[in-house]
Design an enzyme around this catalytic site. Structure first.
Site, PDB file in Angstrom:
ATOM      1  N   ASP A   1       0.827  -1.209   0.000  1.00  0.00           N
ATOM      2  CA  ASP A   1       0.000   0.000   0.000  1.00  0.00           C
ATOM      3  C   ASP A   1       0.858   1.254   0.000  1.00  0.00           C
ATOM      4  O   ASP A   1       0.413   2.322  -0.408  1.00  0.00           O
ATOM      5  CB  ASP A   1      -0.944  -0.011   1.196  1.00  0.00           C
ATOM      6  CG  ASP A   1      -1.958  -1.136   1.034  1.00  0.00           C
ATOM      7  OD1 ASP A   1      -1.650  -2.279   1.413  1.00  0.00           O
ATOM      8  OD2 ASP A   1      -3.028  -0.885   0.461  1.00  0.00           O
TER       9      ASP A   1
HETATM   10  C1  LIG Z   1      -2.600  -4.361  -4.349  1.00  0.00           C
HETATM   11  S1  LIG Z   1      -2.880  -3.454  -2.897  1.00  0.00           S
HETATM   12  C2  LIG Z   1      -1.901  -4.193  -1.636  1.00  0.00           C
HETATM   13  C3  LIG Z   1      -2.568  -5.356  -0.939  1.00  0.00           C
HETATM   14  O1  LIG Z   1      -1.697  -6.338  -0.565  1.00  0.00           O
HETATM   15  C4  LIG Z   1      -3.388  -5.028   0.233  1.00  0.00           C
HETATM   16  O2  LIG Z   1      -2.775  -4.481   1.293  1.00  0.00           O
HETATM   17  C5  LIG Z   1      -4.635  -4.444  -0.202  1.00  0.00           C
HETATM   18  O3  LIG Z   1      -5.264  -4.945  -1.101  1.00  0.00           O
HETATM   19  C6  LIG Z   1      -5.169  -3.331   0.498  1.00  0.00           C
HETATM   20  O4  LIG Z   1      -6.081  -3.841   1.311  1.00  0.00           O
HETATM   21  P1  LIG Z   1      -7.541  -3.280   1.430  1.00  0.00           P
HETATM   22  O5  LIG Z   1      -8.390  -4.439   1.080  1.00  0.00           O
HETATM   23  O6  LIG Z   1      -7.701  -2.099   0.511  1.00  0.00           O
HETATM   24  O7  LIG Z   1      -7.582  -2.871   2.874  1.00  0.00           O
END
Ligand SMILES: CSC[C@@H](O)[C@@H](O)C(=O)COP(=O)(O)O
Length: 353
Positions: free
Chosen positions: A241
């Site tokens: 992120d």
């Molecule tokens: C491709 S974004 C990185 C992910 O590994 C992950 O952290 C993600 O999908 C973010 O999570 P989220 O579902 O938005 O809380």
């Protein structure tokens, strides 16, 4: 087939409501910036790249309808500020907002009203294509790097959260690496963690793996160290992120403990992320703001209570993996880099490994 989380055709935007997956496949219309903000905040759409794309496309939808009148600059600024506040940890929306605002201000020196709106919409629409192209490169670089350590064998990957087509404009980041390995006929198996408390692994990655025909096995988060010892894991590949200047990486909570376990077992640990998830303005992971989410995400599943009433809850949505634990490398659309090489790579001073 590739799943489509974002449908955008000439000014009309629909998102797949990921809260309802895998039970129901429902696309919802996003008609305004406020709809976009709410879809991001409630996690109907999630995943760092997808958040930025949907946020900006929700702005494009309103601009197409003439929002901002003769002087759209203030409308664009306020909208981007609002969208950026929806979820603080993923950097992609903030970065897109900064770049789009800079573009808007430059364009506004020569254009106004309808002409300016058209330019801004054009910039936003290109995000979709750019993200898919970047993800294909990430998939390819990551697969080649992992395979270079095992010239003849098929590989077994462990991944976390959801980083596939549902978290991006398409193809995926960490799951894009898995997709590329599968396309090369070199994926023996992918283990996906269920990813408590939100279960992006069990609900979304498992759904995507089944839909794409990947050989895949679901495990609980608490089985990961055992799987590393027993199941011949070749590499752990996760998304991000936010990756900061020293390579420290914020990703879905649970990533940090995977990196520790991988180090203990001598398994290379990779982060796969586009450069739009990198934030060189922060020096170390200590500077990253970690989003905390409502206690109900832990105390109930699909509205059914599973915890003792009255218990206190701590629910950080992300954790930070120190760069020393990212032993395989950071896989970007520019190549695979060690954390210590990231800054030079992103500023064009270093080329791919
Ligand atoms: C491709 S974004 C990185 C992910 O590994 C992950 O952290 C993600 O999908 C973010 O999570 P989220 O579902 O938005 O809380």
């Amino acid at each position: 087939m590739t799943l489509e989380a974002i449908r955008y055709r000439a000014g009309s935007l629909q998102i797949l409501n990921q809260l309802l997956l895998p039970r129901e496949t429902v696309y919802e219309e996003i008609r305004s910036v406020q709809d976009g903000y709410e879809a991001i905040k409630s996690m109907k759409v999630r995943g760092a790249p997808a958040i930025a794309i949907v946020g900006c496309l929700s702005l494009a939808v309103e601009l197409r309808a003439g929002a901002g009148g003769d002087d759209p600059v203030s409308f664009i600024r306020e909208s981007l500020c609002h969208l950026t506040s929806a979820r603080p940890t993923a950097v992609n929306m903030g970065r897109a907002a900064r770049e789009l605002m800079e573009f808007t201000e430059n364009e506004s020196m020569e254009k106004g009203g309808e002409q300016l709106r058209e330019s801004v919409i054009g910039w936003i629409e290109e995000m979709l294509e750019r993200d898919v192209n970047d993800n294909r490169k990430i998939g390819n670089y990551g697969a080649q790097h992992i395979l270079s350590g095992v010239p003849r064998d098929s590989v077994t990957i462990l991944t976390h959260c959801n980083t596939g087509s549902l978290a991006t404009a398409g193809y995926g980041t960490a799951l894009g690496v898995v997709r590329s390995l599968h396309a090369l006929g070199r994926l023996k198996r992918v283990y996906c963690t269920e990813t408590r408390p939100y279960n992006q692994g069990a609900r979304l990655t498992a759904y995507e793996a089944v839909a794409e025909g990947f050989p895949a096995t679901l495990i609980t988060d608490s089985m990961a160290a055992l799987a590393m010892r027993e199941k011949g894991i070749t590499a752990v590949v996760v998304g991000a992120d936010r990756v900061v200047a020293n390579g420290d990486t914020a990703n879905k909570v649970g990533t940090y403990q995977l990196a520790i376990a991988a180090k203990h077992h001598g398994i290379p640990f990779y982060v796969a992320a586009p450069s739009t998830s990198c934030d060189l303005s922060l020096e170390s992971g200590r500077d990253i703001v970690i989003e905390e989410r409502p206690p109900e995400e832990l105390t109930s599943i699909n509205g059914v209570p599973v915890a003792a009433p009255g218990i206190d809850v701590w629910n950080p949505a992300f954790d930070v993996t120190p760069h020393q634990l990212i032993t395989g490398g950071i896989i970007t659309e520019l190549g695979v880099f060690l954390p210590s090489e990231l800054q030079a790579a992103l500023t064009g001073r270093l080329t791919a490994l």
